[in-house]
Design a protein around this motif. Structure first.
Motif, PDB file in Angstrom:
ATOM      1  N   UNK A  15      10.127  44.220  20.849  1.00  0.00           N
ATOM      2  CA  UNK A  15      10.878  43.680  21.938  1.00  0.00           C
ATOM      3  C   UNK A  15      12.354  43.170  21.531  1.00  0.00           C
ATOM      4  N   UNK A  16      12.418  42.610  20.509  1.00  0.00           N
ATOM      5  CA  UNK A  16      13.711  42.072  19.764  1.00  0.00           C
ATOM      6  C   UNK A  16      14.639  43.142  19.524  1.00  0.00           C
ATOM      7  N   UNK A  17      13.787  43.871  18.473  1.00  0.00           N
ATOM      8  CA  UNK A  17      14.704  45.422  18.131  1.00  0.00           C
ATOM      9  C   UNK A  17      15.108  46.126  19.256  1.00  0.00           C
ATOM     10  N   UNK A  18      14.248  46.405  20.356  1.00  0.00           N
ATOM     11  CA  UNK A  18      14.816  47.352  21.339  1.00  0.00           C
ATOM     12  C   UNK A  18      15.842  46.652  22.128  1.00  0.00           C
ATOM     13  N   UNK A  19      16.088  45.232  22.427  1.00  0.00           N
ATOM     14  CA  UNK A  19      16.991  44.613  23.170  1.00  0.00           C
ATOM     15  C   UNK A  19      18.413  44.630  22.242  1.00  0.00           C
ATOM     16  N   UNK A  37      18.025  33.589  18.469  1.00  0.00           N
ATOM     17  CA  UNK A  37      17.155  33.053  19.495  1.00  0.00           C
ATOM     18  C   UNK A  37      15.583  33.101  18.893  1.00  0.00           C
ATOM     19  N   UNK A  38      14.774  32.057  19.459  1.00  0.00           N
ATOM     20  CA  UNK A  38      13.367  31.990  19.189  1.00  0.00           C
ATOM     21  C   UNK A  38      12.486  32.182  20.368  1.00  0.00           C
ATOM     22  N   UNK A  39      13.127  32.208  21.336  1.00  0.00           N
ATOM     23  CA  UNK A  39      12.201  32.509  22.648  1.00  0.00           C
ATOM     24  C   UNK A  39      13.106  33.082  23.778  1.00  0.00           C
ATOM     25  N   UNK A  40      12.358  33.765  24.838  1.00  0.00           N
ATOM     26  CA  UNK A  40      13.110  34.691  25.748  1.00  0.00           C
ATOM     27  C   UNK A  40      14.179  33.808  26.531  1.00  0.00           C
ATOM     28  N   UNK A  41      13.866  32.599  26.631  1.00  0.00           N
ATOM     29  CA  UNK A  41      14.784  31.797  27.609  1.00  0.00           C
ATOM     30  C   UNK A  41      16.112  31.717  27.131  1.00  0.00           C
ATOM     31  N   UNK A  42      16.432  31.740  25.627  1.00  0.00           N
ATOM     32  CA  UNK A  42      17.608  31.796  25.091  1.00  0.00           C
ATOM     33  C   UNK A  42      18.290  32.810  24.237  1.00  0.00           C
ATOM     34  N   UNK A  43      17.449  34.158  24.750  1.00  0.00           N
ATOM     35  CA  UNK A  43      17.707  35.265  23.844  1.00  0.00           C
ATOM     36  C   UNK A  43      19.059  36.052  24.536  1.00  0.00           C
ATOM     37  N   UNK A  44      19.178  36.059  26.025  1.00  0.00           N
ATOM     38  CA  UNK A  44      20.278  36.589  26.400  1.00  0.00           C
ATOM     39  C   UNK A  44      21.437  35.622  26.920  1.00  0.00           C
ATOM     40  N   UNK A  45      22.691  35.651  26.256  1.00  0.00           N
ATOM     41  CA  UNK A  45      23.862  34.740  26.593  1.00  0.00           C
ATOM     42  C   UNK A  45      24.310  34.782  28.265  1.00  0.00           C
ATOM     43  N   UNK A  46      25.001  33.920  28.473  1.00  0.00           N
ATOM     44  CA  UNK A  46      25.378  33.675  29.993  1.00  0.00           C
ATOM     45  C   UNK A  46      26.746  34.615  30.221  1.00  0.00           C
ATOM     46  N   UNK A  47      27.446  35.395  29.417  1.00  0.00           N
ATOM     47  CA  UNK A  47      28.648  35.937  29.744  1.00  0.00           C
ATOM     48  C   UNK A  47      28.410  37.423  29.700  1.00  0.00           C
ATOM     49  N   UNK A  48      27.581  37.730  30.498  1.00  0.00           N
ATOM     50  CA  UNK A  48      27.460  39.437  30.563  1.00  0.00           C
ATOM     51  C   UNK A  48      28.052  39.878  31.997  1.00  0.00           C
ATOM     52  N   UNK A  49      28.598  41.030  32.106  1.00  0.00           N
ATOM     53  CA  UNK A  49      29.163  41.453  33.233  1.00  0.00           C
ATOM     54  C   UNK A  49      28.220  41.249  34.436  1.00  0.00           C
ATOM     55  N   UNK A  50      27.061  41.602  34.334  1.00  0.00           N
ATOM     56  CA  UNK A  50      26.074  41.814  35.331  1.00  0.00           C
ATOM     57  C   UNK A  50      25.010  40.750  34.905  1.00  0.00           C
ATOM     58  N   UNK A  51      25.479  39.674  34.678  1.00  0.00           N
ATOM     59  CA  UNK A  51      24.484  38.832  33.928  1.00  0.00           C
ATOM     60  C   UNK A  51      23.094  38.813  34.856  1.00  0.00           C
ATOM     61  N   UNK A  66       3.619  42.431  28.279  1.00  0.00           N
ATOM     62  CA  UNK A  66       3.038  41.273  28.005  1.00  0.00           C
ATOM     63  C   UNK A  66       3.268  40.805  26.499  1.00  0.00           C
ATOM     64  N   UNK A  67       4.584  40.646  26.340  1.00  0.00           N
ATOM     65  CA  UNK A  67       5.072  39.917  25.120  1.00  0.00           C
ATOM     66  C   UNK A  67       4.824  38.445  25.102  1.00  0.00           C
ATOM     67  N   UNK A  68       4.418  37.845  24.076  1.00  0.00           N
ATOM     68  CA  UNK A  68       4.120  36.669  23.896  1.00  0.00           C
ATOM     69  C   UNK A  68       5.228  35.856  22.951  1.00  0.00           C
ATOM     70  N   UNK A  69       6.057  36.652  22.598  1.00  0.00           N
ATOM     71  CA  UNK A  69       7.043  36.325  21.322  1.00  0.00           C
ATOM     72  C   UNK A  69       7.999  37.505  21.379  1.00  0.00           C
ATOM     73  N   UNK A  70       9.359  37.043  20.946  1.00  0.00           N
ATOM     74  CA  UNK A  70      10.271  38.265  20.780  1.00  0.00           C
ATOM     75  C   UNK A  70       9.985  39.266  19.870  1.00  0.00           C
ATOM     76  N   UNK A  71       9.140  39.302  18.835  1.00  0.00           N
ATOM     77  CA  UNK A  71       8.640  40.187  17.846  1.00  0.00           C
ATOM     78  C   UNK A  71       7.580  40.993  18.424  1.00  0.00           C
ATOM     79  N   UNK A  72       6.998  41.093  19.656  1.00  0.00           N
ATOM     80  CA  UNK A  72       5.856  41.661  19.912  1.00  0.00           C
ATOM     81  C   UNK A  72       6.198  43.287  20.280  1.00  0.00           C
TER      82      UNK A  72
END
Length: 146
Positions: A15-19, A37-51, A66-72
């Motif tokens: 998942x991490x490598x794909x994103x 980032x260590x989890x999904x909640x902090x993985x994407x920053x707030x400053x995208x064009x279509x956030x 069904x990812x349980x972590x970013x490296x699933x």
């Protein structure tokens, strides 16, 4: 005697490598990945064009796989189902922006490219499946009507 089908296995696409790949290919102004980032909640920053759209899209891919972590590992069918469902909801919403639809389409093509390069090629090779050779298109002259 070694079996020819026991070639080395490439690791699955995570998942991490794909994103991260999407962020590099599409642009970090669309997908602002926080690399530490260590989890999904902090993985994407707030400053995208279509956030909101990007946040929904990333979480949909995470949930569908069904990812349980970013490296699933992520899989093509689950990832494309998530993208397709989000695109359909957006298209039917009446608030669809052509730029948002194009962004999802671009992400879909990039995901396909990444997943084809990743585990998909290894599994086709290891299963004994032989890809057909592709010949370039030919231009054939048409006969003139008399």
């Amino acid at each position: 005697m070694q079996d020819s089908n026991t070639a080395r296995h490439d690791p699955p696409v995570t998942f991490r490598n794909l994103i991260r790949h999407l962020a590099d290919a599409i642009g970090r102004h669309h997908i602002p990945v926080r690399t530490r980032a260590t989890d999904i909640h902090e993985f994407i920053g707030p400053d995208s064009i279509h956030h909101e759209l990007v946040n929904d899209l990333v979480r949909a891919i995470y949930k569908a796989n069904r990812c349980g972590h970013l490296d699933a590992p992520v899989h093509a069918a689950e990832t494309f189902n998530a993208l397709g469902n989000l695109r359909a909801r957006l298209s039917q919403s009446g608030h669809a922006d052509v730029d948002q639809i194009n962004l999802i389409d671009d992400i879909g093509w990039t995901v396909r490219e990444q997943l084809d390069r990743g585990a998909g090629k290894a599994s086709n090779h290891n299963s004994g499946h032989i890809e057909p050779s592709v010949e370039p298109a030919q231009i054939l002259p048409l006969r003139r009507a008399r």
